[in-house]
Motif scaffolding. Structure first.
Motif, mmCIF file in Angstrom:
data_model
loop_
_atom_site.group_PDB
_atom_site.id
_atom_site.type_symbol
_atom_site.label_atom_id
_atom_site.label_comp_id
_atom_site.label_asym_id
_atom_site.label_seq_id
_atom_site.Cartn_x
_atom_site.Cartn_y
_atom_site.Cartn_z
ATOM 1 N N GLN A 16 -38.651 -2.911 -25.237
ATOM 2 C CA GLN A 16 -37.227 -4.309 -25.897
ATOM 3 C C GLN A 16 -36.370 -4.173 -25.159
ATOM 4 O OE1 GLN A 16 -37.384 -4.522 -30.418
ATOM 5 N NE2 GLN A 16 -39.777 -4.887 -29.955
ATOM 6 N N ASP A 17 -35.071 -2.356 -25.450
ATOM 7 C CA ASP A 17 -34.218 -2.993 -24.869
ATOM 8 C C ASP A 17 -34.018 -3.077 -23.233
ATOM 9 O OD1 ASP A 17 -32.960 -2.534 -27.470
ATOM 10 O OD2 ASP A 17 -32.579 -0.054 -26.486
ATOM 11 N N GLU B 100 -36.625 -4.896 -21.348
ATOM 12 C CA GLU B 100 -37.010 -6.528 -20.889
ATOM 13 C C GLU B 100 -35.860 -6.853 -21.425
ATOM 14 O OE1 GLU B 100 -40.613 -6.791 -23.778
ATOM 15 O OE2 GLU B 100 -41.798 -5.545 -21.853
ATOM 16 N N GLN B 101 -34.568 -6.925 -21.984
ATOM 17 C CA GLN B 101 -33.548 -7.550 -22.538
ATOM 18 C C GLN B 101 -32.361 -7.219 -21.110
ATOM 19 O OE1 GLN B 101 -32.245 -7.032 -25.916
ATOM 20 N NE2 GLN B 101 -33.363 -7.158 -26.872
ATOM 21 N N ASP B 102 -33.151 -6.691 -20.145
ATOM 22 C CA ASP B 102 -31.831 -6.643 -18.772
ATOM 23 C C ASP B 102 -31.874 -7.074 -18.054
ATOM 24 O OD1 ASP B 102 -30.065 -4.305 -20.943
ATOM 25 O OD2 ASP B 102 -31.468 -2.642 -19.760
#
Length: 65
Positions: free
Chosen positions: A60-61, A63-65
């Motif tokens: 998830q982290d 994918e947020q970048d």
């Protein structure tokens, strides 16, 4: 690693106020049943579940970048 021997029904306390308690409930061959009492704010997971949660969080982290 601290290694402690316990008999069924005996408890280990963790934390300055003994807020986490591990109780050996039963031993059957190579399997032991452990009861855990901890505050609701303290997550308690089996290691394989914890690792899966960490992997999902990393995904998830990224994918947020």
């Amino acid at each position: 690693m601290l290694i402690l021997s316990r008999r069924p029904g005996e408890t280990i306390t963790i934390g300055p106020n003994a807020e986490i308690k591990l109780t050996l409930l039963d031993v059957n061959g190579k399997q032991a049943k452990v009861g855990i009492e901890a505050p609701k704010a303290v997550p308690v997971h089996r290691q394989e579940i914890y690792l899966k949660i960490q992997q999902e969080q990393q995904l998830q982290d990224s994918e947020q970048d």
